[in-house]
Design an enzyme around this catalytic site. Sequence first.
Site, PDB file in Angstrom:
ATOM      1  CG  ASP A   6     -19.906  15.230 -24.581  1.00 44.94           C
ATOM      2  OD1 ASP A   6     -20.668  14.312 -24.256  1.00 44.94           O
ATOM      3  OD2 ASP A   6     -19.706  16.237 -23.887  1.00 44.94           O
TER       4      ASP A   6
ATOM      5  CD  GLU B  21      -3.611   5.972  12.487  1.00 43.36           C
ATOM      6  OE1 GLU B  21      -3.171   7.062  12.895  1.00 43.36           O
ATOM      7  OE2 GLU B  21      -4.775   5.586  12.651  1.00 43.36           O
ATOM      8  CG  ASP B  22      -1.441   1.483  10.591  1.00 41.35           C
ATOM      9  OD1 ASP B  22      -2.303   2.042  11.287  1.00 41.35           O
ATOM     10  OD2 ASP B  22      -1.527   1.362   9.361  1.00 41.35           O
TER      11      ASP B  22
ATOM     12  CG  HIS C  25       0.945   6.991   4.191  1.00 40.16           C
ATOM     13  ND1 HIS C  25       1.305   6.144   3.181  1.00 40.16           N
ATOM     14  CD2 HIS C  25      -0.331   6.670   4.503  1.00 40.16           C
ATOM     15  CE1 HIS C  25       0.287   5.350   2.895  1.00 40.16           C
ATOM     16  NE2 HIS C  25      -0.722   5.644   3.695  1.00 40.16           N
TER      17      HIS C  25
ATOM     18  CG  ASP D 119      -3.685   7.026   2.288  1.00 36.67           C
ATOM     19  OD1 ASP D 119      -3.503   5.826   2.018  1.00 36.67           O
ATOM     20  OD2 ASP D 119      -4.083   7.432   3.399  1.00 36.67           O
TER      21      ASP D 119
ATOM     22  CG  HIS E  24      -1.645   1.272   1.468  1.00 37.05           C
ATOM     23  ND1 HIS E  24      -2.474   1.913   0.570  1.00 37.05           N
ATOM     24  CD2 HIS E  24      -1.563   2.088   2.546  1.00 37.05           C
ATOM     25  CE1 HIS E  24      -2.887   3.062   1.099  1.00 37.05           C
ATOM     26  NE2 HIS E  24      -2.345   3.190   2.296  1.00 37.05           N
TER      27      HIS E  24
HETATM   28 MN    MN Z   1      -2.717   4.721   3.974  1.00 39.00          MN
END
Ligand code: MN
Length: 746
Positions: free
Chosen positions: A273, A90-91, A86, A153, A61
């Site tokens: 179109d 958090e994880d 990123h 993300d 990811h």
């Molecule tokens: Mn993420």
Amino acid sequence: MDEDKDAQYELLIQQEYDALINDYLNSCHRKNVEKIDKAFQFAKQAHSGVKRRSGEPYILHPIAVARIVAKDIGLGSTSICASLLHDVVEDTDTTVEDIENIFGHKIAQIVDGLTKISGGVFGEKASKQAENFRKLLLTMSEDIRVILIKIADRLHNMRTLGSMPLAKQIKIAGETEYIYAPLAHRLGLFPIKIELENLSFKFEHPETYKEIEARLEEQAPFLNSLFEDFSVPIKESLDKMGLDYTITSRVKSAYSIWKKMQKKNIPFEEVFDILALRIVFTPKPDTDEREQCWLIYSAITKLFKPHPDRTRDWLSTPKSNGYEALHVTIMGHSGQWMEVQIRSDRMNEIAEKGFAAHWKYKTGEQDESELDRWMKTIKELLKNPETNAIEFMDTFKLSLFASEIFVFTPKGEIWTLPQGSTVLDYAFSIHTQLGLHCIGAKINHKLEPLTYVLKSGDQVEILTSNKQQPQQDWINYVVTAKAQSKIKGIFKRQYKIYENRGSKIFKEEMERRGIVVTKTVMDNILQAFHLKDEEDLYYKIGREAISCDDIQKEVFKDSSQNVLVKYWKLQFGGKKKKEKSDNLSNSSKLKKNKILTITEDETNYRIASCCSPIPGDEVVGFMEDDGVVVVHKRNCPNAIKLKASSGDKLVEADWETHKMLSFPAVLDIKGFDRVGVLIQIAKIISEEYNVNMHKVNIDTKDGLFEAKIHIYVHDIEDINNLCMNLIKLDCVTSVVRVENDNEELS
Ligand code: MN
């Protein structure tokens, strides 16, 4: 077996990472592979052993996000590293300090910003959601890269949304449609915006999406030959000019096709179109690229006739998201219209990569684009500590969505404003002092009041007087976020007095009348009077602009609708029902399938009056605080907003169609006003066994008529049959089902 799989995954990770490095090396950034490698190894270690819902290793990811950031947005090594890292804070056990120690302050700061706004912009409760959103914008105004990575993300999460449970899919898709797609658009990330919308659409309306995709596939050979018809002669002509260019076809996304079908109420075949041509050229040295656009334009229009009203010059006035190009619509030899987009390399990069490219090409300090100005507005809004978070979110949304007009200053400078802006908005947009003392303006040298609504092309000269004082009712004459917040700021105290008075009156009166104001009732009132929030309602009551008698009428209007609801039957929750069960009231069965059936006596659901769905419409339910489920059409704007802001209250709802039940619907019929036309229409309606007519409004003008017919039907099939039979009448030119009979909307 497992080891085998691990080895395969290991290979996949390496491949994806190599592809990322490859994208990076192909960009024009400083080649800082070492740093990226360090971030990759760090993230891989931190996420090791963790799998995504799809079963893939988690690290895939962040790599995918980093690729989007590098390739599609065009950012450099700092952003790539931050993307790889990123989700680490958090994880995993890693802290921002750890990141700062290893990767430095800048990357740590971006990761910190991303961590703060993780878990979606919207948390569990409404106020918290808005607070998170404010945080998001704060980080954005500190470093735009935070939001760009956040969008990447979200894009990857949307691409892999299929492995999420259905309710989550709808919530995330709704949030994407509501906030991320418009943000991407505002930042000029056009291809990403299109993909985000298309993916939201895919998860929200899977059936319709599949249908349109299938139709597109069917059309592919035809579209290919159409492309040849146009591109071959154009190529010939451009080659003669000695240009360095590419010509490609752009096929409309399923989402935009669907949008167009909805907006214009036309079938797939009439969306003309679907295909467009795009010419991207490398300008010859020492020539003006805009001039070259016009040269290409005239070469093309020598071959094909241009549509007189469809030339779009985004060269002299770029769009506010920075977009520059020249668009022309030409007619093919078989009578087919085709849009051609003409861009230089530079313009193309801005169109594809938006903000990032825009910065890259920025020349000097004075070169302030609309985007800079927009960022400034956001910063200014953020500085104002008075506005509450929800109010802020509303004003911000305003700045995202408003379509624009262009006006001119007396010196001939171009100024962009949202549609509907008044003289007062314009004055505030230039300078607060100018707004506060504004008494009117000269529009194209003619005197106009400050409430005058500006039109594109107006030349505006603001007139001020030192004697002028801001007035309370000015709030009603402005649409821009800045003007609203300034005026509100000044009259905060006065507004509060009215608000308190109104709140008191409202509570006493409702109690006296025995009306219980649930959240549902309040929402209906706000909607009926076009109010933003409760405060707005109290203010208007306090100023006696709205009376409690009016409100009572609204409330009871709704409860009379509830009498109809009594005959409706819906089912909530559970899976899509395929088995036709005759005894849904059988409670043991209900529990097993997790389907809640509403019987006639129950009142725990309500049909939303904003979109009035009927059986056959795709619907979604929202659980109110009092346990009542409100059923909306899935594409109702209010439902989209609710999905984004209160996804946790989402209830899956499906129709239990039943020919014994009736639903109100409104048809709008247009045609030629001939003798007996209404009788013919009435005859068809009464012949249609399943349909009852109960109200008719008819207007005639200049030999044409427009009728609004209120009917009761059982489901969408009844309506379709009826429409088909009505359109067969010679004198009828169009039959459309309309959402409701609100005059203001028609
Ligand atoms: Mn993420």
